[in-house]
Design a protein around this motif. Structure first.
Motif: not given
Length: 285
Positions: A204-230
């Motif tokens: 939902d947050l991605a959709a709101e950001i896309g609407k406000a920014a006028g572009r497509e915004v995507t959210y990628t869900d990661l496993p916790a350890d991958e998120h930590a690495k990023v």
């Protein structure tokens, strides 16, 4: 006399501004670590007093003649209990009639990463014998400001919260609730679970950001350890990485998903939707 601690912080300053709309300036005390940062408040008639959570004597002096004290929880994770204890003891020594504390959702029973220090603080307040009101604030919309900016610029963001929902509201919403308690009657001994009216997911947050920014915004869900690495690769310090990943895990487990009517009842208005905050943040870019 109403004392607001941390009065130059994000939440504390909003509380002071709200109080000035309801009570004379000379009835408001801004208790701050660095009085120079509150010079503008002093010019408006607010009594600015030095108060440092690590200096108990300064707290007793700051609370002199206070009827009510708002203890805005310290931002120093790991130091909070000792700092809050100093405030509680100073309030008792100064004869404060009513202590109000900004806590966390379901602090005494939740497995939320931020809950333990708040739980201990609530227990210290109860043991002190002080008349108190506990304001258990859910998550802040503003916690996502950096994510919103980054996603608006790049078109994507990552996390590990899955489809977990957040019942967040703005700092201004929570500040308004605190003002209502500090200036109203009948709140003594109450615990308020404060949360936004509508829950949302990272998608939902991605959709709101896309609407406000006028572009497509995507959210990628990661496993916790991958998120930590990023996050680590992005240069964030290890303690912050651990905290962010832990909170996303809490959100995934539904620990910030509970909506209540307490916030709306205290403020007399609906909470601020995440989309409004997104639009404001994107508008600053």
């Amino acid at each position: 006399m109403i004392v607001v601690t941390g009065a130059t912080g994000h939440l504390g300053r909003l509380v002071v501004e709200g109080l000035l709309e309801k009570v004379p300036a000379d009835q408001v005390v801004a208790a701050v670590r660095t009085p120079e940062k509150a010079a503008d408040l002093a010019e408006r008639g607010v009594d600015v007093r030095h108060a440092d959570y690590t200096d108990p004597e300064s707290l007793v002096t700051a609370f002199k003649d206070a009827d009510k004290v708002l203890l805005v929880s310290s931002s120093e994770v790991g130091q909070r209990v000792a700092q809050h204890q100093a405030v509680i003891e100073a309030a008792k020594q100064a004869g404060v009639r009513h202590l109000v504390y900004t806590s966390a959702s379901r602090a005494t029973t939740s497995k939320l990463a931020v809950a333990p220090e708040h739980k201990v603080t609530e227990e210290l307040i109860e043991a002190s014998g002080l008349t108190a009101t506990i304001l258990r604030n859910n998550w802040y919309n503003e916690n996502y400001a950096d994510t919103i900016k980054q996603a608006a610029r790049t078109g994507s963001f990552v996390g590990s919260a899955g489809d977990g929902r957040v019942a967040s509201a703005t700092r201004a919403d929570y500040a308004a609730a605190a003002v209502a308690v500090l200036t109203g009657e009948g709140h003594e001994g109450k615990i308020y679970e404060l949360a936004g009216d509508v829950t949302w997911t990272n998608a939902d947050l991605a959709a709101e950001i896309g609407k406000a920014a006028g572009r497509e915004v995507t959210y990628t869900d990661l496993p916790a350890d991958e998120h930590a690495k990023v996050l680590t690769q992005a240069g964030l310090p290890e303690p912050l990485v651990g905290f962010i990943v832990a909170i996303d895990g809490d959100i995934k487990d539904g620990l910030l998903a509970e909506t209540t009517t307490d916030l709306r009842t205290l403020t007399g208005r609906p909470s601020t939707p995440i989309g409004v905050t997104v639009a404001e943040v994107v508008g600053t870019l």
